[in-house]
Design a protein around this motif. Structure first.
Motif, mmCIF file in Angstrom:
data_model
loop_
_atom_site.group_PDB
_atom_site.id
_atom_site.type_symbol
_atom_site.label_atom_id
_atom_site.label_comp_id
_atom_site.label_asym_id
_atom_site.label_seq_id
_atom_site.Cartn_x
_atom_site.Cartn_y
_atom_site.Cartn_z
ATOM 1 N N THR A 4 43.155 41.748 30.718
ATOM 2 C CA THR A 4 42.326 42.870 30.279
ATOM 3 C C THR A 4 41.642 43.492 31.490
ATOM 4 O O THR A 4 41.156 42.789 32.376
ATOM 5 N N PHE A 5 41.623 44.828 31.537
ATOM 6 C CA PHE A 5 41.047 45.495 32.715
ATOM 7 C C PHE A 5 40.274 46.738 32.314
ATOM 8 O O PHE A 5 40.524 47.353 31.275
ATOM 9 N N GLY A 6 39.324 47.086 33.171
ATOM 10 C CA GLY A 6 38.578 48.317 33.035
ATOM 11 C C GLY A 6 38.931 49.250 34.172
ATOM 12 O O GLY A 6 39.544 48.838 35.158
ATOM 13 N N THR A 7 38.567 50.503 34.052
ATOM 14 C CA THR A 7 38.870 51.479 35.095
ATOM 15 C C THR A 7 37.617 52.238 35.514
ATOM 16 O O THR A 7 36.730 52.510 34.695
ATOM 17 N N VAL A 68 39.125 44.928 37.247
ATOM 18 C CA VAL A 68 38.719 46.326 37.327
ATOM 19 C C VAL A 68 39.647 47.053 38.297
ATOM 20 O O VAL A 68 39.915 46.557 39.404
ATOM 21 N N TYR A 69 40.134 48.200 37.859
ATOM 22 C CA TYR A 69 40.912 49.088 38.727
ATOM 23 C C TYR A 69 39.981 50.208 39.168
ATOM 24 O O TYR A 69 39.417 50.928 38.336
ATOM 25 N N ILE A 70 39.805 50.369 40.492
ATOM 26 C CA ILE A 70 38.838 51.340 41.024
ATOM 27 C C ILE A 70 39.574 52.449 41.769
ATOM 28 O O ILE A 70 40.275 52.198 42.748
ATOM 29 N N ALA A 71 39.404 53.684 41.292
ATOM 30 C CA ALA A 71 40.018 54.846 41.924
ATOM 31 C C ALA A 71 39.013 55.992 41.999
ATOM 32 O O ALA A 71 39.330 57.146 41.716
ATOM 33 N N SER A 72 37.793 55.653 42.370
ATOM 34 C CA SER A 72 36.728 56.644 42.558
ATOM 35 C C SER A 72 36.858 57.251 43.957
ATOM 36 O O SER A 72 37.708 56.827 44.753
ATOM 37 N N GLN A 83 30.004 45.156 43.325
ATOM 38 C CA GLN A 83 29.406 44.864 42.016
ATOM 39 C C GLN A 83 30.398 44.154 41.099
ATOM 40 O O GLN A 83 30.047 43.205 40.397
ATOM 41 N N ALA A 84 31.643 44.632 41.113
ATOM 42 C CA ALA A 84 32.659 44.034 40.254
ATOM 43 C C ALA A 84 32.923 42.580 40.637
ATOM 44 O O ALA A 84 33.008 41.696 39.766
ATOM 45 N N LEU A 85 33.033 42.311 41.923
ATOM 46 C CA LEU A 85 33.320 40.954 42.388
ATOM 47 C C LEU A 85 32.165 40.010 42.053
ATOM 48 O O LEU A 85 32.396 38.861 41.642
ATOM 49 N N LYS A 86 30.940 40.495 42.212
ATOM 50 C CA LYS A 86 29.786 39.654 41.899
ATOM 51 C C LYS A 86 29.665 39.398 40.402
ATOM 52 O O LYS A 86 28.999 38.443 39.984
ATOM 53 N N ILE A 92 41.358 45.547 41.637
ATOM 54 C CA ILE A 92 42.492 46.291 42.189
ATOM 55 C C ILE A 92 41.897 47.592 42.719
ATOM 56 O O ILE A 92 41.357 48.387 41.955
ATOM 57 N N LEU A 93 41.974 47.768 44.016
ATOM 58 C CA LEU A 93 41.224 48.834 44.677
ATOM 59 C C LEU A 93 42.184 49.844 45.284
ATOM 60 O O LEU A 93 42.986 49.501 46.159
ATOM 61 N N GLU A 94 42.120 51.096 44.812
ATOM 62 C CA GLU A 94 42.986 52.117 45.377
ATOM 63 C C GLU A 94 42.716 52.285 46.868
ATOM 64 O O GLU A 94 41.585 52.122 47.327
ATOM 65 N N LYS A 95 43.774 52.618 47.584
ATOM 66 C CA LYS A 95 43.639 52.830 49.020
ATOM 67 C C LYS A 95 42.910 54.152 49.289
ATOM 68 O O LYS A 95 43.012 55.083 48.466
ATOM 69 N N PRO A 96 42.167 54.259 50.388
ATOM 70 C CA PRO A 96 41.772 53.153 51.260
ATOM 71 C C PRO A 96 40.704 52.307 50.569
ATOM 72 O O PRO A 96 39.794 52.838 49.936
#
Length: 338
Positions: A4-7, A68-72, A83-86, A92-96
């Motif tokens: 399960t993931f959030g975006t 969490v998938y982060i593409a901000s 914050q997500a890791l803590k 999953i972090l979009e590049k860069p």
């Protein structure tokens, strides 16, 4: 059971990730964040998710979400990923992934402390035909001694038109850690580093936009005994293929992403052999992210620390190179001054 993931981020790249992740059957969207609640609800509804937030604190507190998938915008990645890791969510972090090497080091440190993974989403090095290329480069009979390589990712961006009209889109903003190098240049830089390792040194000759970031230019990566030339840009287009030159042949690839052709040319016989296998085609505006979604799910499910460590090595090497190239040319982000 699916992960399960959030975006975070409601742009087209997030659409691509959700669609690809769902197609694998190994992921399930369970929450959406946006600064505006209505936008979060609309985006989630489009993908069959009713769980939406406009508060990051509440979003990260959602116990139904494993990753969490982060593409901000680029400049927001570090704080949001931290914050997500803590909150003990995989990221999953979009590049860069971050603006500086120091920020990236910190994220990997926190991930290890919290017992979770952080993975930078370089989709192209997970493609089947890229992995084939990695094998071919190391085959004595195909190349032998490597003499050099040339990689290209140069495609005119519609947002560069906005720059020419006097606007400052996020991806061309210093405040948002933008520029061609960190947006498209990282593709060929990663392409090279995942093939050959970290370079001994690097040089960049960019053209600078009126917004203060680079619009593109030429990069040289220096290795022991050979060099790699990289052409990257969001301000012009190049149709040049990617090539690796060796004593026993040349390998030509159609591009740094969506690899459909991998040809070997024997310089003595002049014969060319097509070696590429099948590749994923995705209807625009989406891009192929299925292969990375499968691999990332495998890493998380199997807790494959060896594979994660290799991706960490690549990510750290890439940002060291790109940060140095920026600093050589006076391209400074707010994070550089902290």
């Amino acid at each position: 059971m699916p992960i399960t993931f959030g975006t975070i981020g409601t742009g087209w790249i997030t659409d691509s990730w959700i669609d690809a992740a769902h197609k694998t059957g190994q992921w399930r969207l369970s929450a959406v964040y946006s600064r505006k609640q209505q936008q979060a609800q609309q985006f989630g509804s489009k993908h069959g998710c009713d769980n939406s937030y406009d508060s990051l604190e509440q979003f990260f507190a959602d116990s139904s979400m494993q990753a969490v998938y982060i593409a901000s915008p680029n400049s927001l990645h570090y704080e949001q990923a931290k914050q997500a890791l803590k909150a003990q969510k995989h990221v999953i972090l979009e590049k860069p992934a971050t603006s500086t090497p120091e920020e990236l080091d910190d994220l990997f440190r926190i991930a290890k402390e919290e017992g979770v993974f952080v993975i930078e989403a370089y989709r192209h090095i997970q493609e089947g035909n890229y992995k084939l290329l990695q094998k071919l480069v190391n085959e004595e009979k195909r190349l032998g001694r490597i003499y050099g390589a040339s990689f290209t990712y140069a495609s005119y961006s519609s947002r560069y038109t906005n720059v020419l009209d006097g606007e400052t889109p996020n991806i061309f903003s210093l405040d948002y850690a933008g520029g061609s190098l960190v947006d498209v240049g990282v593709y060929p830089v990663t392409f090279a580093i995942a093939l050959f390792g970290a370079p001994k040194s690097q040089t960049y000759v960019p053209f600078i936009c009126k917004t203060g970031v680079d619009g593109g230019g030429l990069i040289i990566l220096r290795y022991e005994g050979f060099g790699v030339q990289i052409n990257n840009s969001k301000g012009y287009t190049s149709a040049a293929p990617c090539e690796v030159y060796g004593e026993k042949g040349t390998i030509t690839v159609n591009g740094t992403t969506d690899i459909s052709s991998v040809k070997h040319m024997d310089p003595r016989t002049k014969k060319t052999e097509e070696l590429a296998g099948p590749y994923k085609t995705v209807e625009k505006p989406n891009v192929n992210m299925e292969e990375e979604a499968v691999e990332f799910a495998r890493i998380l499910n199997e807790k494959d620390e060896k594979a994660a460590a290799e991706l960490e090595r690549v990510s750290k090497s890439v940002i060291k190179v790109t940060a140095d190239l920026r600093r050589q040319n006076g391209i400074s982000y707010p994070a550089d001054r902290q």
